[in-house]
Write a protein that holds these residues in place. Structure first.
Motif, mmCIF file in Angstrom:
data_model
loop_
_atom_site.group_PDB
_atom_site.id
_atom_site.type_symbol
_atom_site.label_atom_id
_atom_site.label_comp_id
_atom_site.label_asym_id
_atom_site.label_seq_id
_atom_site.Cartn_x
_atom_site.Cartn_y
_atom_site.Cartn_z
ATOM 1 N N GLN A 206 -0.836 15.649 -7.069
ATOM 2 C CA GLN A 206 0.098 16.686 -7.368
ATOM 3 C C GLN A 206 -0.334 17.180 -9.016
ATOM 4 O OE1 GLN A 206 2.033 18.382 -4.876
ATOM 5 N NE2 GLN A 206 1.954 19.968 -6.707
ATOM 6 N N LYS A 207 -0.327 16.131 -9.754
ATOM 7 C CA LYS A 207 -0.267 16.585 -11.042
ATOM 8 C C LYS A 207 -1.721 17.569 -11.424
ATOM 9 C CE LYS A 207 -0.835 14.471 -15.723
ATOM 10 N NZ LYS A 207 -0.949 13.378 -16.649
ATOM 11 N N LEU A 208 -2.836 16.918 -10.595
ATOM 12 C CA LEU A 208 -4.233 17.846 -10.853
ATOM 13 C C LEU A 208 -3.832 19.206 -10.338
ATOM 14 C CD1 LEU A 208 -6.659 14.999 -10.017
ATOM 15 C CD2 LEU A 208 -6.062 16.050 -12.303
ATOM 16 N N ILE A 209 -3.255 19.340 -9.369
ATOM 17 C CA ILE A 209 -2.877 20.976 -8.611
ATOM 18 C C ILE A 209 -2.236 21.569 -9.473
ATOM 19 C CG2 ILE A 209 -1.683 21.977 -6.897
ATOM 20 C CD1 ILE A 209 -2.409 19.293 -4.720
ATOM 21 N N ASP A 210 -0.870 20.972 -10.057
ATOM 22 C CA ASP A 210 -0.225 21.637 -11.069
ATOM 23 C C ASP A 210 -1.079 22.186 -12.221
ATOM 24 O OD1 ASP A 210 1.933 21.348 -9.262
ATOM 25 O OD2 ASP A 210 2.803 19.636 -10.425
ATOM 26 N N GLU A 211 -1.993 21.296 -12.720
ATOM 27 C CA GLU A 211 -2.936 21.826 -14.072
ATOM 28 C C GLU A 211 -3.848 22.550 -13.455
ATOM 29 O OE1 GLU A 211 -4.051 17.892 -15.231
ATOM 30 O OE2 GLU A 211 -2.061 17.375 -16.239
ATOM 31 N N GLY A 212 -4.033 22.858 -12.142
ATOM 32 C CA GLY A 212 -5.254 23.705 -12.034
ATOM 33 C C GLY A 212 -6.653 23.226 -11.657
ATOM 34 N N LYS A 213 -6.561 21.811 -11.955
ATOM 35 C CA LYS A 213 -7.919 21.130 -11.853
ATOM 36 C C LYS A 213 -8.754 21.211 -10.398
ATOM 37 C CE LYS A 213 -7.021 18.734 -16.083
ATOM 38 N NZ LYS A 213 -7.051 17.336 -16.725
ATOM 39 N N ILE A 214 -7.559 21.241 -9.637
ATOM 40 C CA ILE A 214 -8.116 20.962 -7.903
ATOM 41 C C ILE A 214 -7.105 21.819 -7.062
ATOM 42 C CG2 ILE A 214 -8.724 18.680 -8.146
ATOM 43 C CD1 ILE A 214 -6.488 17.630 -6.679
ATOM 44 N N LYS A 215 -7.555 22.379 -5.979
ATOM 45 C CA LYS A 215 -7.058 23.225 -5.138
ATOM 46 C C LYS A 215 -5.764 22.283 -4.401
ATOM 47 C CE LYS A 215 -10.401 26.868 -4.971
ATOM 48 N NZ LYS A 215 -11.315 27.728 -4.175
ATOM 49 N N ASN A 216 -4.874 22.863 -3.836
ATOM 50 C CA ASN A 216 -4.005 22.352 -2.920
ATOM 51 C C ASN A 216 -4.813 22.334 -1.578
ATOM 52 O OD1 ASN A 216 -1.541 21.043 -1.841
ATOM 53 N ND2 ASN A 216 -0.399 22.901 -1.883
ATOM 54 N N PRO A 217 -4.861 20.946 -1.234
ATOM 55 C CA PRO A 217 -5.559 20.607 0.194
ATOM 56 C C PRO A 217 -4.763 21.322 1.347
ATOM 57 C CG PRO A 217 -4.939 18.649 -0.590
ATOM 58 C CD PRO A 217 -4.627 19.974 -1.787
ATOM 59 N N PRO A 218 -5.316 21.479 2.290
ATOM 60 C CA PRO A 218 -4.462 21.905 3.791
ATOM 61 C C PRO A 218 -3.758 20.578 4.059
ATOM 62 C CG PRO A 218 -6.759 22.688 4.024
ATOM 63 C CD PRO A 218 -6.784 21.982 2.658
ATOM 64 N N ALA B 181 0.793 -1.178 -0.048
ATOM 65 C CA ALA B 181 -0.095 0.114 0.171
ATOM 66 C C ALA B 181 0.651 1.307 0.059
ATOM 67 C CB ALA B 181 -0.936 0.052 1.271
ATOM 68 N N SER B 182 1.932 1.222 0.630
ATOM 69 C CA SER B 182 2.864 2.348 0.673
ATOM 70 C C SER B 182 3.215 2.675 -0.880
ATOM 71 C CB SER B 182 4.321 2.044 1.256
ATOM 72 O OG SER B 182 4.767 0.892 0.584
ATOM 73 N N GLU B 183 3.431 1.846 -1.907
ATOM 74 C CA GLU B 183 3.506 2.372 -3.008
ATOM 75 C C GLU B 183 2.344 2.875 -4.018
ATOM 76 O OE1 GLU B 183 6.402 2.108 -4.991
ATOM 77 O OE2 GLU B 183 7.351 1.492 -3.095
ATOM 78 N N LEU B 184 1.137 2.278 -3.454
ATOM 79 C CA LEU B 184 -0.093 2.920 -3.738
ATOM 80 C C LEU B 184 -0.195 4.214 -3.306
ATOM 81 C CD1 LEU B 184 -2.902 2.344 -5.248
ATOM 82 C CD2 LEU B 184 -3.661 1.361 -3.101
ATOM 83 N N LEU B 185 0.235 4.642 -2.228
ATOM 84 C CA LEU B 185 0.239 6.067 -1.709
ATOM 85 C C LEU B 185 0.957 6.906 -2.446
ATOM 86 C CD1 LEU B 185 -0.138 5.389 2.170
ATOM 87 C CD2 LEU B 185 -1.885 6.328 0.560
ATOM 88 N N LYS B 186 2.229 6.425 -2.916
ATOM 89 C CA LYS B 186 2.915 7.129 -3.736
ATOM 90 C C LYS B 186 2.172 7.726 -4.991
ATOM 91 C CE LYS B 186 7.339 5.305 -1.912
ATOM 92 N NZ LYS B 186 8.550 4.509 -2.111
ATOM 93 N N LYS B 187 1.885 6.669 -5.683
ATOM 94 C CA LYS B 187 1.016 6.864 -6.981
ATOM 95 C C LYS B 187 -0.153 7.881 -6.932
ATOM 96 C CE LYS B 187 1.871 2.185 -8.694
ATOM 97 N NZ LYS B 187 1.532 0.990 -9.586
ATOM 98 N N ILE B 188 -0.934 7.824 -5.585
ATOM 99 C CA ILE B 188 -1.948 8.842 -5.270
ATOM 100 C C ILE B 188 -1.427 10.113 -5.179
ATOM 101 C CG2 ILE B 188 -4.043 9.210 -3.710
ATOM 102 C CD1 ILE B 188 -4.117 6.220 -3.082
ATOM 103 N N SER B 189 -0.356 10.156 -4.551
ATOM 104 C CA SER B 189 0.247 11.556 -4.109
ATOM 105 C C SER B 189 0.610 12.254 -5.460
ATOM 106 C CB SER B 189 1.206 11.401 -3.244
ATOM 107 O OG SER B 189 1.906 12.686 -3.044
ATOM 108 N N ALA B 190 1.204 11.274 -6.260
ATOM 109 C CA ALA B 190 1.813 11.817 -7.628
ATOM 110 C C ALA B 190 0.576 12.368 -8.555
ATOM 111 C CB ALA B 190 2.364 10.914 -8.256
ATOM 112 N N GLU B 191 -0.392 11.507 -8.520
ATOM 113 C CA GLU B 191 -1.691 12.072 -9.289
ATOM 114 C C GLU B 191 -2.030 13.196 -8.689
ATOM 115 O OE1 GLU B 191 -4.143 8.517 -9.005
ATOM 116 O OE2 GLU B 191 -3.005 7.255 -10.509
#
Length: 485
Positions: free
Chosen positions: A41-53, A29-39
């Motif tokens: 961050q990509k959406l944040i960089d593209e402006g599709k979602i806000k950076n959550p607290p 699951a640690s690898e799964l979490l890394k993929k979730i985090s990367a996905e």
């Protein structure tokens, strides 16, 4: 163990990694979490979602139990998004609008569309649901209903302000976590405020859950979808058994009474004589009471026809009408100035009647008749019953009768001769009084109908044996108490 206990146990075993064997080949699951985090961050960089607290780090003290090494403790906000629902006014309700899902639309873990509300207004993007989102009851007056959840099975729906939605790739597994004792236990200390029970957005985002590898999640979901329907079937059988156990004493009692009035409860003896002789004595005594002016002469009862007889009885028994072996009387309602808080003659109302099991008695009354006025009385061995229905009560002391007051209205049935009161009384318990009701707003028992009711009359000796048997068996029925564990 109840069905709910069994379900809770299975869900808890599942989210602790104890329901299935672990597969070392699963990507942790640690690898799964890394993929979730990367996905994310990509959406944040593209402006599709806000950076959550930033969510607080997980301490060892927060971890409720051990999980397999390939699993990972995470906060719900790390692996998905959550939002509260739409606020709308009655003016927004429209027959051609968007469906608003509310607490009542979650029934038995599924979305129920039998009672829907639609609104016609501009709905923000984050208030829309997608197929696969989890709908959670976040606020409710009942603490038990807070946290109930279901997966939404349609697109283009919205949800109400007392609801929350959760969106992630892992909702099939997460729904089982939300339904587990772990979810309720973790939030139980916080799921209430002064006015309403609720789960806040912060509580959802910070909720700590055990996340298995993705392949393990799928295996858990498949196994639970296989097992839990069986638990539901077990729960249905449990409810049926509980209902049966609850009803069994009364059903057994009615069965005994039915056997008694059919002559099947006790042995028939040729030495008992014939009920025809007893009936003739009763008629002679009734005629004497009429000639002495103690009771009024009544209209003759119709002859009993063969098609009226509901069941066979022994040859030496006799089918009669209740009016043949006794007479019905109404009561008396005294005026206020005729009553006192003490005296010789007690005055009672329906609320002064009590019962426990097969034992019936009159409680202490609060009122008595003043002086020695001659009124109507319930004599010893009179069956007393409320005219607006309910149980029949026996009475073994002289009591003032009452009449015509709605909730105080009672009637009496006096047996003539030596016919055994207990036998007749238990026969009354088998009667469905609806057949002799009159009126609709407040139905009352019609004595004319009750007077014509068929009654199986045994010889007196047989009556006594029946009573002796019933007095032994009926109390045993009342003691039966089955507890399903």
């Amino acid at each position: 163990m109840t069905a709910q206990d069994l379900k809770n146990s299975i869900l808890q075993q599942a989210i602790q990694g104890k329901l299935l064997p672990q597969n070392p080949a699963d990507e942790p699951a640690s690898e799964l979490l890394k993929k979730i985090s990367a996905e994310r961050q990509k959406l944040i960089d593209e402006g599709k979602i806000k950076n959550p607290p930033q969510l607080p780090p997980i301490s060892d003290a927060e971890k409720s139990f051990d999980i397999p090494e390939s699993w990972q403790w995470v906060r719900l906000g790390e692996i998905g998004e959550t939002n509260i629902g739409l606020t709308y006014s009655p003016n927004n309700v429209s027959s051609d609008g968007i469906i608003v899902l509310r607490s009542g639309n979650i029934q038995n873990g599924k979305i129920d569309y039998s009672d829907i509300v639609k609104v016609n207004l501009e709905i923000p993007e984050n208030k829309f649901c997608r197929k696969g989102d989890i709908l959670i009851c976040a606020r409710n007056g009942s603490k038990k209903l807070v946290g109930k959840a279901a997966i939404i099975d349609q697109d283009n729906l919205t949800f109400g302000a007392f609801m929350a939605k959760f969106r992630s790739r892992f909702n099939e597994y997460i729904l089982f976590v939300i339904n587990s004792p772990h979810f309720r236990k973790t939030l139980s200390g916080d799921v209430s405020t002064m006015t309403i029970n609720q789960i806040t957005q912060d509580m959802l985002k910070n909720f700590l859950l055990p996340l298995p590898p993705l392949a393990e999640q799928k295996r858990i979901v498949e196994k639970l979808e296989e097992i839990l329907p069986l638990v539901e079937r077990y729960g249905e059988l449990e409810q049926r058994l509980t209902k049966l156990d609850k009803e069994f004493p009364d059903k057994l009692k009615k069965s005994l009474l039915q056997q008694a009035i059919q002559g099947k409860l006790t042995e028939q003896l040729t030495t008992d004589g014939d009920a025809k002789d007893l009936l003739e004595k009763i008629r002679e005594e009734k005629s004497k009471l009429i000639s002495e002016g103690k009771i009024k002469k009544e209209k003759p009862l119709p002859t009993i026809k063969a098609e009226e007889i509901p069941f066979d009885i022994p040859e030496n028994w006799q089918w009669v009408r209740l009016g043949e072996i006794g007479y019905f009387v109404s009561g008396y309602t005294p005026k206020n100035d005729e009553l006192n808080t003490s005296g010789k003659v007690p005055y009672f109302k329906v609320s002064d009647m009590n019962s426990k099991g097969n034992e019936f008695w009159l409680s202490e009354t609060n009122f008595y008749l003043k002086g020695d006025c001659i009124k109507k009385f319930y004599e010893k061995n009179t069956i007393v019953y409320p005219k607006n229905g309910g149980a029949i009560f026996t009475n073994k002391r002289r009591i003032l009768k009452q009449d015509s007051v709605i909730d105080l209205n009672t009637g009496g049935y006096k047996i003539i001769g030596d016919t055994n009161l207990m036998y007749v009384f238990n026969y009354f318990l088998t009667i469905d009084f609806k057949f002799c009701y009159k009126g609709t707003a407040l139905p009352t028992i019609e004595s004319k109908q009750l007077r014509g009711r068929l009654f199986p009359l045994p010889p007196l000796a047989e009556q006594k044996r029946i009573v002796e048997r019933l007095e032994k068996l009926l109390p045993l029925c009342d003691r039966l108490n089955f507890n399903v564990k």
